[in-house]
Enzyme design. Structure first.
Site, PDB file in Angstrom:
ATOM      1  N   HIS A 132       0.865  -1.186   0.000  1.00 39.28           N
ATOM      2  CA  HIS A 132       0.000   0.000   0.000  1.00 39.28           C
ATOM      3  C   HIS A 132       0.905   1.240   0.000  1.00 39.28           C
ATOM      4  O   HIS A 132       1.007   1.954   1.005  1.00 39.28           O
ATOM      5  CB  HIS A 132      -0.909  -0.041   1.236  1.00 39.28           C
ATOM      6  CG  HIS A 132      -2.082   0.884   1.174  1.00 39.28           C
ATOM      7  ND1 HIS A 132      -2.357   1.678   0.069  1.00 39.28           N
ATOM      8  CD2 HIS A 132      -3.058   1.163   2.087  1.00 39.28           C
ATOM      9  CE1 HIS A 132      -3.451   2.385   0.307  1.00 39.28           C
ATOM     10  NE2 HIS A 132      -3.891   2.091   1.515  1.00 39.28           N
ATOM     11  N   GLN A 135      -0.243   4.908   0.975  1.00 40.31           N
ATOM     12  CA  GLN A 135      -0.451   5.044   2.416  1.00 40.31           C
ATOM     13  C   GLN A 135       0.868   5.341   3.133  1.00 40.31           C
ATOM     14  O   GLN A 135       0.966   6.294   3.902  1.00 40.31           O
ATOM     15  CB  GLN A 135      -1.070   3.748   2.967  1.00 40.31           C
ATOM     16  CG  GLN A 135      -1.353   3.790   4.453  1.00 40.31           C
ATOM     17  CD  GLN A 135      -2.440   4.795   4.789  1.00 40.31           C
ATOM     18  OE1 GLN A 135      -3.509   4.763   4.210  1.00 40.31           O
ATOM     19  NE2 GLN A 135      -2.179   5.691   5.729  1.00 40.31           N
ATOM     20  N   ASP A 227      -2.666  -1.440  12.347  1.00 42.80           N
ATOM     21  CA  ASP A 227      -3.647  -1.625  11.266  1.00 42.80           C
ATOM     22  C   ASP A 227      -4.578  -2.753  11.698  1.00 42.80           C
ATOM     23  O   ASP A 227      -4.296  -3.469  12.671  1.00 42.80           O
ATOM     24  CB  ASP A 227      -2.898  -1.965   9.948  1.00 42.80           C
ATOM     25  CG  ASP A 227      -3.826  -2.100   8.746  1.00 42.80           C
ATOM     26  OD1 ASP A 227      -4.986  -1.645   8.823  1.00 42.80           O
ATOM     27  OD2 ASP A 227      -3.393  -2.677   7.722  1.00 42.80           O
ATOM     28  N   CYS A 267      -3.626   3.592   9.541  1.00 44.84           N
ATOM     29  CA  CYS A 267      -3.982   3.953   8.162  1.00 44.84           C
ATOM     30  C   CYS A 267      -5.483   4.190   8.012  1.00 44.84           C
ATOM     31  O   CYS A 267      -5.903   4.873   7.082  1.00 44.84           O
ATOM     32  CB  CYS A 267      -3.530   2.841   7.221  1.00 44.84           C
ATOM     33  SG  CYS A 267      -4.182   1.224   7.662  1.00 44.84           S
TER      34      CYS A 267
HETATM   35  N1  NVA Z   1      -4.504  -3.867   5.658  1.00 45.34           N
HETATM   36  C1  NVA Z   1      -5.747  -3.221   5.325  1.00 45.34           C
HETATM   37  C2  NVA Z   1      -5.500  -1.801   4.922  1.00 45.34           C
HETATM   38  C3  NVA Z   1      -6.727  -1.005   4.588  1.00 45.34           C
HETATM   39  C4  NVA Z   1      -6.421   0.384   4.148  1.00 45.34           C
HETATM   40  C5  NVA Z   1      -6.436  -3.995   4.216  1.00 45.34           C
HETATM   41  O1  NVA Z   1      -5.758  -4.422   3.269  1.00 45.34           O
HETATM   42  O2  NVA Z   1      -7.636  -4.195   4.298  1.00 45.34           O
HETATM   43  N1   CP Z   2      -6.267   3.789   4.373  1.00 44.31           N
HETATM   44  C1   CP Z   2      -6.992   3.507   3.257  1.00 44.31           C
HETATM   45  O1   CP Z   2      -6.469   3.126   2.206  1.00 44.31           O
HETATM   46  O2   CP Z   2      -8.324   3.685   3.442  1.00 44.31           O
HETATM   47  P1   CP Z   2      -9.491   3.251   2.438  1.00 44.31           P
HETATM   48  O3   CP Z   2      -9.530   1.754   2.437  1.00 44.31           O
HETATM   49  O4   CP Z   2     -10.704   3.879   3.011  1.00 44.31           O
HETATM   50  O5   CP Z   2      -9.154   3.774   1.070  1.00 44.31           O
END
Ligand code: NVA
Ligand code: CP
Length: 316
Positions: A132, A135, A227, A267
């Site tokens: 990500h 982020q 997270d 995040c």
């Molecule tokens: N680790 C989480 C981050 C969301 C922004 C996911 O992948 O769902």
């Molecule tokens: N942190 C983040 O990527 O949030 P969303 O899943 O809301 O985009």
């Protein structure tokens, strides 16, 4: 100019690329705060393919593109022909004839790589199961805003060794931030990513430590980051993970074991009462909404730098 044509992983960025992204972020943020109009992407269009839900990423990319004078199209992956088996390659080639950049949020990281390989326009990874990067760039930028420098700071990441942890580890290693990750056994970060980050850490003289002990990780930390315990796509594992991860909850007791002025990052979205308590996420050290805001400014910087560089290349 950025040396990369896409943003797939922070590992591919040079330190100069990151400096340029952050400098541009600061300029764009200042313009925005002053209400100064800056429309370098007038007439440009961004396609945003989402296979997973999103609040921050979707809204910040769409708003960011608009603020730069361009237009963004939200494409739910279920509503386009991808869902019915059209290949990523054909999708990439078709979209490249219409739009000036593509953002993708997907499960399989190979989809991001495949899309970037086959598209003629810049591709931005808006989250995969592996990484990500937008982020982590926003997180590190936020840390820079709060501390005025980065080298020598320490991040303690507590919880799942997931996409967010991977990108944070890559980012920290690039810019010289020490990072300690405390994860339960079996939920450590990916071995390959860890090795690659360790190579960068050697250059920047930062330290990467992976431990099972959250109290060891938060010692002398400048940031405590967490997270969700079950990421998007892992909903079926949520109940089991809740039991396994409970000792990794970021609560007052854990925060008190760190520096007095430690910053609290997440995040978002947060599962309050699971990976983080209300008291901590709403407490005086929390900068979670600064992080969320900076997604907008950092991504505007990425859009501006990647799209203008790709235009210049085409003209040559
Ligand atoms: N680790 C989480 C981050 C969301 C922004 C996911 O992948 O769902
Ligand atoms: N942190 C983040 O990527 O949030 P969303 O899943 O809301 O985009």
């Amino acid at each position: 100019m950025l040396k990369v044509e896409n943003l797939i992983s922070i590992h591919e960025l040079s330190v100069e690329d990151i400096k340029l992204i952050f400098k541009t972020t600061a300029d764009l943020k200042e313009k925005q705060k002053k209400g100064e109009e800056f429309l370098p992407l007038k007439g440009k269009t961004l396609a945003m393919i989402f296979e997973k839900p999103s609040t921050r990423t979707r809204v910040s990319f769409e708003v960011g593109m608009f603020q730069l004078g361009g237009h963004a199209l939200y494409l739910n992956a279920n509503d386009i022909q991808l869902r019915r088996g059209e290949t990523i390659g054909d999708t990439a080639k078709t979209l490249s004839r219409y739009v000036d950049a593509i953002v993708i949020r997907t499960f399989d990281h190979n989809n991001v790589i495949d899309l970037a390989f086959q598209a003629d326009v810049p591709v931005i990874n808006a989250l995969s199961d592996l990484l990500h990067p937008c982020q982590a760039l926003a997180d590190i930028y936020t840390l820079f805003e709060h501390r005025g420098q980065l080298q020598g700071l320490k991040i303690a990441y507590i919880g799942d060794g997931n996409n967010v942890a991977h990108s944070l580890m890559y980012g920290a290693a690039k810019v010289g931030i020490d990072i300690s990750l405390a994860c339960p056994k079996g939920y450590y970060p990916n071995q390959y990513i860890t090795e690659k980050a360790m190579e960068d850490a050697k250059h920047s003289k930062s330290k990467i430590v992976i431990t099972e002990d959250p109290y060891e990780a938060v010692k002398n930390a400048d940031v405590i980051y967490t997270d969700v315990w079950a990421s998007m796509g892992q909903e079926k594992e949520a109940a089991d993970r809740k039991k396994i991860f409970m000792p990794y909850q970021v609560n007052k007791k854990l925060v008190d074991a760190s520096k007095k002025d430690v910053l609290i990052m997440h995040c978002l979205p947060a599962h309050r009462g699971e990976e983080i308590t209300d008291e901590v996420i709403d407490g005086p050290n929390s900068v979670v909404f600064d992080e969320a805001e900076n997604r907008l400014h950092v991504q505007k910087s990425l859009l501006y730098l990647l799209i203008t560089a790709s235009e210049q290349k085409k003209k040559k």
